[in-house]
Each structure stands twice: as structure tokens, then as C-alpha cells.
Design a protein around this motif. Structure first.
Motif, PDB file in Angstrom:
ATOM      1  N   ASN A  21      -4.127   7.217 -10.852  1.00 20.24           N
ATOM      2  CA  ASN A  21      -5.528   6.569 -10.241  1.00 20.24           C
ATOM      3  C   ASN A  21      -5.767   5.411 -10.358  1.00 20.24           C
ATOM      4  N   VAL A  22      -4.834   4.487 -11.051  1.00 21.49           N
ATOM      5  CA  VAL A  22      -4.812   3.141 -11.612  1.00 21.49           C
ATOM      6  C   VAL A  22      -3.779   2.276 -10.451  1.00 21.49           C
ATOM      7  N   PRO A  23      -4.437   1.552  -9.746  1.00 26.44           N
ATOM      8  CA  PRO A  23      -3.120   0.799  -8.826  1.00 26.44           C
ATOM      9  C   PRO A  23      -2.248   0.060  -9.754  1.00 26.44           C
ATOM     10  N   HIS A  24      -0.908  -0.184  -9.427  1.00 27.13           N
ATOM     11  CA  HIS A  24       0.007  -0.978 -10.046  1.00 27.13           C
ATOM     12  C   HIS A  24       0.508  -1.970  -9.216  1.00 27.13           C
ATOM     13  N   PRO A  25       0.463  -3.155  -9.612  1.00 30.02           N
ATOM     14  CA  PRO A  25       1.136  -4.079  -8.830  1.00 30.02           C
ATOM     15  C   PRO A  25       2.438  -3.758  -7.958  1.00 30.02           C
ATOM     16  N   ALA A  26       3.266  -3.206  -8.700  1.00 29.36           N
ATOM     17  CA  ALA A  26       4.643  -2.895  -7.943  1.00 29.36           C
ATOM     18  C   ALA A  26       4.415  -1.654  -6.905  1.00 29.36           C
ATOM     19  N   ARG A  27       3.471  -0.777  -7.133  1.00 30.79           N
ATOM     20  CA  ARG A  27       3.188   0.390  -6.150  1.00 30.79           C
ATOM     21  C   ARG A  27       2.516  -0.335  -5.314  1.00 30.79           C
ATOM     22  N   VAL A  28       1.550  -1.254  -5.202  1.00 31.51           N
ATOM     23  CA  VAL A  28       0.554  -1.844  -4.204  1.00 31.51           C
ATOM     24  C   VAL A  28       1.761  -2.576  -3.377  1.00 31.51           C
ATOM     25  N   TYR A  29       2.708  -3.354  -3.674  1.00 32.13           N
ATOM     26  CA  TYR A  29       3.584  -4.238  -3.287  1.00 32.13           C
ATOM     27  C   TYR A  29       4.604  -3.425  -2.125  1.00 32.13           C
ATOM     28  N   ASP A  30       4.922  -2.305  -3.027  1.00 34.18           N
ATOM     29  CA  ASP A  30       5.634  -1.182  -2.211  1.00 34.18           C
ATOM     30  C   ASP A  30       4.774  -0.578  -0.966  1.00 34.18           C
ATOM     31  N   ALA A  31       3.393  -0.385  -1.211  1.00 34.40           N
ATOM     32  CA  ALA A  31       2.616   0.068  -0.061  1.00 34.40           C
ATOM     33  C   ALA A  31       2.855  -0.999   1.126  1.00 34.40           C
ATOM     34  N   TRP A  32       2.572  -2.311   0.887  1.00 32.95           N
ATOM     35  CA  TRP A  32       2.591  -3.333   1.937  1.00 32.95           C
ATOM     36  C   TRP A  32       4.044  -3.538   2.401  1.00 32.95           C
ATOM     37  N   LEU A  33       5.007  -3.022   1.808  1.00 30.69           N
ATOM     38  CA  LEU A  33       6.321  -3.160   2.310  1.00 30.69           C
ATOM     39  C   LEU A  33       6.776  -1.682   3.120  1.00 30.69           C
ATOM     40  N   GLY A  34       5.732  -0.779   3.144  1.00 32.22           N
ATOM     41  CA  GLY A  34       5.871   0.506   3.905  1.00 32.22           C
ATOM     42  C   GLY A  34       6.619   1.510   3.125  1.00 32.22           C
ATOM     43  N   GLY A  35       6.656   1.302   1.769  1.00 33.26           N
ATOM     44  CA  GLY A  35       7.519   2.303   1.016  1.00 33.26           C
ATOM     45  C   GLY A  35       6.798   3.362   0.766  1.00 33.26           C
ATOM     46  N   LYS A  36       7.292   4.713   0.246  1.00 30.87           N
ATOM     47  CA  LYS A  36       6.666   5.898  -0.086  1.00 30.87           C
ATOM     48  C   LYS A  36       6.393   6.099  -1.442  1.00 30.87           C
ATOM     49  N   ASP A  37       6.803   5.155  -2.560  1.00 28.89           N
ATOM     50  CA  ASP A  37       6.616   5.448  -3.731  1.00 28.89           C
ATOM     51  C   ASP A  37       5.296   4.810  -4.298  1.00 28.89           C
ATOM     52  N   ASN A  38       4.189   5.343  -3.815  1.00 28.29           N
ATOM     53  CA  ASN A  38       2.816   4.683  -3.977  1.00 28.29           C
ATOM     54  C   ASN A  38       1.983   5.893  -4.010  1.00 28.29           C
ATOM     55  N   TYR A  39       0.556   5.858  -4.344  1.00 32.27           N
ATOM     56  CA  TYR A  39      -0.230   6.665  -4.585  1.00 32.27           C
ATOM     57  C   TYR A  39      -1.681   6.338  -3.852  1.00 32.27           C
ATOM     58  N   ALA A  40      -2.634   7.121  -3.659  1.00 33.29           N
ATOM     59  CA  ALA A  40      -3.931   6.759  -2.987  1.00 33.29           C
ATOM     60  C   ALA A  40      -4.579   5.421  -3.429  1.00 33.29           C
ATOM     61  N   ALA A  41      -4.723   5.625  -4.901  1.00 36.64           N
ATOM     62  CA  ALA A  41      -5.267   4.297  -5.412  1.00 36.64           C
ATOM     63  C   ALA A  41      -4.444   2.997  -5.052  1.00 36.64           C
ATOM     64  N   ASP A  42      -3.148   2.933  -4.947  1.00 36.06           N
ATOM     65  CA  ASP A  42      -2.359   1.823  -4.512  1.00 36.06           C
ATOM     66  C   ASP A  42      -2.645   1.570  -3.172  1.00 36.06           C
ATOM     67  N   ARG A  43      -2.518   2.553  -2.191  1.00 33.90           N
ATOM     68  CA  ARG A  43      -2.830   2.105  -0.906  1.00 33.90           C
ATOM     69  C   ARG A  43      -4.206   1.590  -0.671  1.00 33.90           C
ATOM     70  N   ALA A  44      -5.168   2.102  -1.236  1.00 36.88           N
ATOM     71  CA  ALA A  44      -6.569   1.601  -1.172  1.00 36.88           C
ATOM     72  C   ALA A  44      -6.589   0.251  -1.624  1.00 36.88           C
ATOM     73  N   ALA A  45      -5.985  -0.164  -2.632  1.00 37.96           N
ATOM     74  CA  ALA A  45      -5.755  -1.767  -3.202  1.00 37.96           C
ATOM     75  C   ALA A  45      -5.035  -2.520  -2.037  1.00 37.96           C
ATOM     76  N   ALA A  46      -4.042  -2.037  -1.579  1.00 39.22           N
ATOM     77  CA  ALA A  46      -3.110  -2.636  -0.626  1.00 39.22           C
ATOM     78  C   ALA A  46      -3.970  -2.873   0.653  1.00 39.22           C
ATOM     79  N   GLU A  47      -4.814  -1.828   1.153  1.00 36.39           N
ATOM     80  CA  GLU A  47      -5.771  -2.201   2.323  1.00 36.39           C
ATOM     81  C   GLU A  47      -6.746  -3.144   2.150  1.00 36.39           C
ATOM     82  N   ALA A  48      -7.252  -3.162   0.847  1.00 39.55           N
ATOM     83  CA  ALA A  48      -8.368  -4.081   0.569  1.00 39.55           C
ATOM     84  C   ALA A  48      -7.784  -5.423   0.742  1.00 39.55           C
TER      85      ALA A  48
END
Length: 275
Positions: A21-48
Motif C-alpha cells: 500500500n506504500v509506493p516504492h521508488p523502484a516499483r514506481v520506476y517499473d510502472a513507468w517502464l511498463g513493467g508488471k512488478d508493481n502494485y496499485a499504489a505504485d501505479r497511482a504514484a506513477a500516474e501522478a
């Protein structure tokens, strides 16, 4: 939309701090790169972050290309065979060991990160060559002493080492003294060692980046501190900068005009520790 990966991590100590439930920089970065190793909180932070600065993904990709070019230079031209990569992030194309060991299979790499998912994936996916070595250290950049102690399992600190701080120092606030952290790491490596830094800028597209900083700090636990070119240049104090100095990352020895023109809001540079 990516589905949530299984909640797994090696060791109860890592499980205890594994919070999806807490975004982590590595997983937010993964979301920006189109990876699959991230969670809803990470994707929300990436979108912001994307809403504040729509070219974030292009900037992240330019940073990965900068990493690859610096490693190629270090192995092929500077004769560096050892790497201390702090803030390694989730595996993607052209990781430090892949680039280095493709040129020199004997290269040795110690990766450092503090996210359980990163470490689980690193142990499973980031394999070295038979003649080289790849190690993974569970540590935080704020504890350089622990990093250096554990890296000594893999790296020989009597020989030159490349210290890679790629898009990680902006997670260290001024009151945590990032300069002292860099100085501690570089004091532990011998002359001929190199420092590579990329750092999100506050003086490139300043209005957009101010909005990006606000958005990230409102949506992530790891706060970011953007810095200008002079501040980033300061991390190389006492070292000899390699041409072209501290520049936007696509302009550091680009392979093509197209690569050089990529939009990127990071300063990057490399320097050598003198005798």
C-alpha cells in the motif's frame, strides 16, 4: 493494467517491511517502464508523476540509456572491472552486469537496494557469468558503512571500483547530508575509481518539475529533493570530471543525434578519483 504480483519476499525480516500500500521508488520506476512488478499504489504514484510531467517515461528511458553508455565507457575505455550499483531497481534491459559482462565476462557487480521485491527479483533473475560475479545487498544508501562492508564480499577495494548512483540521490534530503554519503563511498575506493551520478533536475523545465516534485511527494513515502546543475556537480568534488562534464543525460556521449535529443530532466556525469 498490470495485475498485482504475488506478495512474496525471501525472509521474515523482509516480509515485515513489505507493504504494497506504500509506493516504492523502484516499483514506481517499473510502472513507468511498463513493467508488471508493481502494485496499485505504485501505479497511482506513477500516474501522478506523469500528469505533472508527461515526458517522464521518455526521461526514464533516457536515464537507462545513460547507464548503459557509462558502463560501456567504464569497461571498454577506463578499464574498470568492478561496480557498486546503489539503488539498482527492478530488473530491466541493460542492467549494469549485463552491459559490463558482455564486454568483459570477468566483471564483478554488487547491487544494493532496500525493497524486498527488488531483492527477490534480483536473486532470481540477475545472474552473472561463470567467470564474473554478481551480488545483491539489502541496504539503504543512508548507511554507506553497511554497503561497503557487505560489498567487500564481492568487490576488491584495493582495485578501482565504479560507484553508480543512478537516479537515487534525489531520494536523500539535504538534512541527511547526501554529500557526506558520496564522500564516504568515494573515500573507501582507491585512486582510479569512478563515480557516476544521475539526478532529477529542478532547473530543467522548472515549472513542470516543481509540479512533479509536489505530486511525487504527495503520493510516495520516499520524498524527492530535486537539485540544480550546480548542486549535482557538487557531488563530484575532489574528483576529475570526464568530458563532457555534468550535462542532461542524453547528451553524455550519445550514440546518435536521436539519442541526444531525447527529453530528459536529469543531470548526469562521471568523474575519476585522482591519485
Amino acid at each position: 493494467m498490470a495485475s498485482d504480483p504475488p506478495e512474496e519476499s525471501p525472509g521474515q525480516d523482509r516480509l515485515s517491511r513489505f507493504n504494497t500500500n506504500v509506493p516504492h521508488p523502484a516499483r514506481v520506476y517499473d510502472a513507468w517502464l511498463g513493467g508488471k512488478d508493481n502494485y496499485a499504489a505504485d501505479r497511482a504514484a506513477a500516474e501522478a508523476g506523469l500528469e505533472a510531467f508527461p515526458s517522464t517515461v521518455k526521461s526514464v528511458r533516457a536515464n537507462r540509456a545513460f547507464l548503459a553508455r557509462t558502463v560501456e565507457y567504464l569497461v571498454a575505455e577506463a578499464g574498470i572491472h568492478q561496480f557498486l550499483d546503489v539503488g539498482t531497481g527492478l530488473p530491466s534491459a541493460n542492467n549494469t552486469h549485463e552491459v559490463a559482462q558482455a564486454i568483459l565476462p570477468e566483471s564483478r557487480i554488487a547491487y544494493v537496494d532496500n525493497d524486498p521485491i527488488v531483492l527477490a527479483h534480483a536473486q532470481a533473475l540477475l545472474r552473472g557469468t561463470e567467470s564474473g560475479a554478481t551480488d545483491y545487498i539489502d541496504a539503504d544508501l543512508r548507511d554507506p558503512g553497511k554497503i561497503l562492508q557487505e560489498a567487500s564480499r564481492t568487490l576488491d577495494f584495493t582495485r578501482p571500483v565504479a560507484v553508480m548512483l543512478i537516479a537515487v540521490l534525489h531520494f536523500i534530503p539535504d538534512d541527511a547530508d547526501p554529500q557526506q554519503i558520496v564522500d564516504t563511498l568515494m573515500a573507501a575506493v582507491p585512486p582510479g575509481s569512478h563515480l557516476v551520478v544521475s539526478h532529477t533536475a529542478k532547473d530543467i523545465f522548472p515549472e513542470e518539475m516543481a509540479a512533479f516534485e509536489r505530486a511525487m511527494n504527495a503520493n510516495t513515502a520516499e520524498k524527492v529533493t530535486l537539485r540544480d546543475r550546480d548542486q549535482v556537480s557538487g557531488f563530484f568534488r575532489g574528483l576529475d570530471l570526464i568530458e563532457p562534464g555534468v550535462v542532461q543525460v542524453p547528451r553524455w556521449r550519445p550514440r546518435s543525434d536521436l539519442e541526444a535529443s531525447a527529453p530528459a530532466v536529469l543531470w548526469g556525469g562521471m568523474a575519476r578519483k585522482p591519485a
